[in-house]
Each structure stands twice: as C-alpha cells, then as structure tokens.
Design a protein around this motif. Sequence first.
Motif, short mmCIF file in Angstrom:
data_model
loop_
_atom_site.label_atom_id
_atom_site.label_comp_id
_atom_site.label_asym_id
_atom_site.label_seq_id
_atom_site.Cartn_x
_atom_site.Cartn_y
_atom_site.Cartn_z
N UNK A 6 1.86 35.90 55.88
CA UNK A 6 0.70 36.76 56.14
C UNK A 6 1.06 38.22 55.89
N UNK A 7 0.05 39.01 55.57
CA UNK A 7 0.26 40.43 55.31
C UNK A 7 -0.10 41.25 56.53
N UNK A 8 0.69 42.29 56.78
CA UNK A 8 0.46 43.22 57.89
C UNK A 8 0.53 44.64 57.36
N UNK A 9 -0.23 45.52 57.96
CA UNK A 9 -0.16 46.93 57.60
C UNK A 9 1.02 47.57 58.34
N UNK A 10 1.38 48.76 57.91
CA UNK A 10 2.43 49.52 58.59
C UNK A 10 2.02 49.77 60.05
N UNK A 11 0.74 50.01 60.29
CA UNK A 11 0.25 50.24 61.65
C UNK A 11 0.41 48.99 62.52
N UNK A 12 0.15 47.82 61.95
CA UNK A 12 0.32 46.57 62.69
C UNK A 12 1.80 46.31 62.97
N UNK A 13 2.65 46.61 62.01
CA UNK A 13 4.09 46.48 62.21
C UNK A 13 4.55 47.40 63.33
N UNK A 14 4.04 48.61 63.35
CA UNK A 14 4.45 49.61 64.35
C UNK A 14 4.19 49.13 65.78
N UNK A 15 3.20 48.29 65.98
CA UNK A 15 2.90 47.77 67.32
C UNK A 15 3.92 46.75 67.79
N UNK A 16 4.67 46.18 66.87
CA UNK A 16 5.68 45.15 67.22
C UNK A 16 7.04 45.84 67.41
N UNK A 26 10.98 44.10 62.36
CA UNK A 26 11.40 45.15 61.44
C UNK A 26 11.12 44.65 60.02
N UNK A 27 10.94 45.59 59.12
CA UNK A 27 10.70 45.23 57.72
C UNK A 27 11.85 45.74 56.86
N UNK A 28 12.19 44.97 55.84
CA UNK A 28 13.19 45.35 54.84
C UNK A 28 12.69 44.84 53.49
N UNK A 29 12.61 45.73 52.54
CA UNK A 29 12.14 45.37 51.19
C UNK A 29 10.79 44.65 51.22
N UNK A 30 9.90 45.09 52.08
CA UNK A 30 8.55 44.55 52.14
C UNK A 30 8.39 43.28 52.95
N UNK A 31 9.48 42.71 53.44
CA UNK A 31 9.43 41.48 54.24
C UNK A 31 9.65 41.85 55.71
N UNK A 51 12.56 49.48 66.23
CA UNK A 51 11.76 48.38 65.68
C UNK A 51 10.35 48.87 65.38
N UNK A 52 9.62 48.02 64.67
CA UNK A 52 8.25 48.37 64.31
C UNK A 52 8.19 49.26 63.08
N UNK A 53 9.29 49.29 62.32
CA UNK A 53 9.37 50.16 61.15
C UNK A 53 9.93 49.42 59.94
N UNK A 54 9.72 50.03 58.79
CA UNK A 54 10.37 49.57 57.57
C UNK A 54 11.73 50.27 57.51
N UNK A 55 12.79 49.50 57.59
CA UNK A 55 14.14 50.05 57.65
C UNK A 55 14.86 50.04 56.31
N UNK A 56 14.15 49.77 55.23
CA UNK A 56 14.77 49.68 53.91
C UNK A 56 15.61 50.90 53.58
N UNK A 57 15.06 52.08 53.75
CA UNK A 57 15.79 53.30 53.38
C UNK A 57 16.96 53.58 54.31
N UNK A 58 16.93 53.06 55.53
CA UNK A 58 18.00 53.30 56.49
C UNK A 58 19.19 52.36 56.29
N UNK A 74 11.32 35.07 58.93
CA UNK A 74 10.37 35.92 58.19
C UNK A 74 8.98 35.64 58.77
N UNK A 75 8.30 36.69 59.21
CA UNK A 75 6.99 36.50 59.83
C UNK A 75 5.85 37.10 59.03
N UNK A 76 6.16 37.88 58.02
CA UNK A 76 5.10 38.48 57.24
C UNK A 76 5.63 39.37 56.16
N UNK A 77 4.71 40.05 55.51
CA UNK A 77 5.07 41.04 54.49
C UNK A 77 4.15 42.24 54.66
#
Length: 79
Positions: A6-16, A26-31, A51-58, A74-77
Amino acid sequence: METDLPEYTIAQLALRNGQDKPQIWVAVDGVIYDVSESRLWRNGQHYEHWAGQDLTSELKDAPHSKSVFIRFKKVGKIR
C-alpha cells in the motif's frame, strides 16, 4: 514485492513515529518498514534518528548499510 505494498504519504508516515500512533515505521529508498518490535527503536528514537521519517539520506552516516532493514516487515511505500 514493493509493487504490491500500500502507498502512504509522508504525512501518514510521520504519524507512525511511536508517539502519535503505536506503530514505529521508517522509510528507506521509498519502502516503509515496521520497526516497532526492535528494542533499538524504543519510543520511536534510534540514537539521533526519529521514526516516522524517510531515513534514506541519513544512512550514509550510519555504521551499517540499508541491509539491516531486511529483518523488518515491509508495510508500504511512499506515495
């Protein structure tokens, strides 16, 4: 396969983030990975990372590669 996730927005990820909702994601490379069961992500924080962020750059500053995420579900992208 990532295309079936399933797809989630950055805002939806931020709530987790372990604070607003019980899930710790957490997200890495879009996953998006569920790290809720990891003792290293207690309360949504892992060292200086939150948590709740895309950590790819970190990841470039981490003492490990993204391969550590294979142990998590993996729970989403990112949409």
